[in-house]
Design a protein around this motif. Structure first.
Motif, PDB file in Angstrom:
ATOM      1  N   VAL A   2       0.873  -1.172   0.000  1.00 37.99           N
ATOM      2  CA  VAL A   2       0.000   0.000   0.000  1.00 37.99           C
ATOM      3  C   VAL A   2       0.906   1.216   0.000  1.00 37.99           C
ATOM      4  O   VAL A   2       1.925   1.240   0.686  1.00 37.99           O
ATOM      5  CB  VAL A   2      -0.911   0.007   1.254  1.00 37.99           C
ATOM      6  CG1 VAL A   2      -1.704   1.304   1.336  1.00 37.99           C
ATOM      7  CG2 VAL A   2      -1.835  -1.191   1.249  1.00 37.99           C
ATOM      8  N   ILE A   3       0.535   2.244  -0.777  1.00 35.57           N
ATOM      9  CA  ILE A   3       1.303   3.484  -0.795  1.00 35.57           C
ATOM     10  C   ILE A   3       0.406   4.618  -0.303  1.00 35.57           C
ATOM     11  O   ILE A   3      -0.778   4.658  -0.615  1.00 35.57           O
ATOM     12  CB  ILE A   3       1.847   3.799  -2.209  1.00 35.57           C
ATOM     13  CG1 ILE A   3       2.769   5.028  -2.186  1.00 35.57           C
ATOM     14  CG2 ILE A   3       0.736   3.987  -3.209  1.00 35.57           C
ATOM     15  CD1 ILE A   3       3.488   5.283  -3.507  1.00 35.57           C
ATOM     16  N   ILE A   4       0.969   5.498   0.510  1.00 33.90           N
ATOM     17  CA  ILE A   4       0.300   6.742   0.882  1.00 33.90           C
ATOM     18  C   ILE A   4       0.652   7.729  -0.221  1.00 33.90           C
ATOM     19  O   ILE A   4       1.819   8.069  -0.407  1.00 33.90           O
ATOM     20  CB  ILE A   4       0.783   7.278   2.244  1.00 33.90           C
ATOM     21  CG1 ILE A   4       0.640   6.222   3.329  1.00 33.90           C
ATOM     22  CG2 ILE A   4       0.044   8.565   2.596  1.00 33.90           C
ATOM     23  CD1 ILE A   4      -0.752   5.869   3.727  1.00 33.90           C
ATOM     24  N   LEU A   5      -0.340   8.139  -0.986  1.00 32.55           N
ATOM     25  CA  LEU A   5      -0.112   8.940  -2.183  1.00 32.55           C
ATOM     26  C   LEU A   5      -0.717  10.328  -2.010  1.00 32.55           C
ATOM     27  O   LEU A   5      -1.930  10.486  -2.023  1.00 32.55           O
ATOM     28  CB  LEU A   5      -0.737   8.224  -3.388  1.00 32.55           C
ATOM     29  CG  LEU A   5      -0.512   8.828  -4.755  1.00 32.55           C
ATOM     30  CD1 LEU A   5       0.962   8.810  -5.135  1.00 32.55           C
ATOM     31  CD2 LEU A   5      -1.325   8.095  -5.796  1.00 32.55           C
ATOM     32  N   SER A   6       0.143  11.330  -1.847  1.00 32.29           N
ATOM     33  CA  SER A   6      -0.354  12.700  -1.678  1.00 32.29           C
ATOM     34  C   SER A   6      -0.788  13.303  -3.010  1.00 32.29           C
ATOM     35  O   SER A   6      -1.627  14.187  -3.048  1.00 32.29           O
ATOM     36  CB  SER A   6       0.732  13.583  -1.052  1.00 32.29           C
ATOM     37  OG  SER A   6       1.780  13.807  -1.982  1.00 32.29           O
ATOM     38  N   GLY A   7      -0.195  12.844  -4.081  1.00 39.30           N
ATOM     39  CA  GLY A   7      -0.437  13.447  -5.386  1.00 39.30           C
ATOM     40  C   GLY A   7       0.653  14.427  -5.759  1.00 39.30           C
ATOM     41  O   GLY A   7       0.664  14.967  -6.864  1.00 39.30           O
ATOM     42  N   GLY A   8       1.589  14.657  -4.855  1.00 36.71           N
ATOM     43  CA  GLY A   8       2.735  15.517  -5.133  1.00 36.71           C
ATOM     44  C   GLY A   8       3.793  14.777  -5.939  1.00 36.71           C
ATOM     45  O   GLY A   8       3.704  13.565  -6.171  1.00 36.71           O
ATOM     46  N   MET A   9       4.793  15.507  -6.364  1.00 36.59           N
ATOM     47  CA  MET A   9       5.813  14.959  -7.254  1.00 36.59           C
ATOM     48  C   MET A   9       6.547  13.755  -6.663  1.00 36.59           C
ATOM     49  O   MET A   9       6.781  12.762  -7.356  1.00 36.59           O
ATOM     50  CB  MET A   9       6.823  16.062  -7.615  1.00 36.59           C
ATOM     51  CG  MET A   9       7.866  15.612  -8.603  1.00 36.59           C
ATOM     52  SD  MET A   9       8.916  16.940  -9.246  1.00 36.59           S
ATOM     53  CE  MET A   9       9.488  17.740  -7.781  1.00 36.59           C
ATOM     54  N   ASP A  10       6.898  13.806  -5.393  1.00 43.54           N
ATOM     55  CA  ASP A  10       7.662  12.706  -4.793  1.00 43.54           C
ATOM     56  C   ASP A  10       6.856  11.418  -4.728  1.00 43.54           C
ATOM     57  O   ASP A  10       7.343  10.356  -5.115  1.00 43.54           O
ATOM     58  CB  ASP A  10       8.144  13.082  -3.390  1.00 43.54           C
ATOM     59  CG  ASP A  10       9.153  14.214  -3.403  1.00 43.54           C
ATOM     60  OD1 ASP A  10       9.860  14.375  -4.418  1.00 43.54           O
ATOM     61  OD2 ASP A  10       9.236  14.934  -2.397  1.00 43.54           O
ATOM     62  N   SER A  11       5.614  11.491  -4.231  1.00 46.27           N
ATOM     63  CA  SER A  11       4.834  10.259  -4.093  1.00 46.27           C
ATOM     64  C   SER A  11       4.406   9.706  -5.452  1.00 46.27           C
ATOM     65  O   SER A  11       4.335   8.487  -5.634  1.00 46.27           O
ATOM     66  CB  SER A  11       3.627  10.462  -3.172  1.00 46.27           C
ATOM     67  OG  SER A  11       2.702  11.357  -3.707  1.00 46.27           O
ATOM     68  N   VAL A  12       4.134  10.576  -6.429  1.00 43.58           N
ATOM     69  CA  VAL A  12       3.777  10.094  -7.769  1.00 43.58           C
ATOM     70  C   VAL A  12       4.975   9.417  -8.433  1.00 43.58           C
ATOM     71  O   VAL A  12       4.836   8.381  -9.092  1.00 43.58           O
ATOM     72  CB  VAL A  12       3.209  11.235  -8.642  1.00 43.58           C
ATOM     73  CG1 VAL A  12       3.080  10.811 -10.094  1.00 43.58           C
ATOM     74  CG2 VAL A  12       1.863  11.687  -8.101  1.00 43.58           C
TER      75      VAL A  12
END
Length: 64
Positions: free
Chosen positions: A5-15
């Motif tokens: 599972v990934i916590i995805l903020s939608g910012g550049m690093d998590s994407v």
């Protein structure tokens, strides 16, 4: 094997991490914590999950 599972903020690093580890990720979770830019980031997270055919979930979370 999709077992993470990934916590995805939608910012550049998590994407970037989403694309790098896409073969290992079963679900992406985003948190709506009410910030001004949060709505755009969650839309971005959903967009990229859709491109990869990956399940995603946004959870509302208010900080008190």
């Amino acid at each position: 094997m999709n077992d993470s599972v990934i916590i995805l903020s939608g910012g550049m690093d998590s994407v970037t991490l989403l694309y790098d580890k896409q073969q290992e990720i079963a679900l992406a979770v985003s948190f709506d914590y009410g910030s001004n830019h949060n709505r755009r980031e969650i839309a971005c997270a959903r967009y990229h999950c859709g491109r990869l055919g990956m399940r995603s979930k946004a959870q509302r979370h208010l900080l008190s």
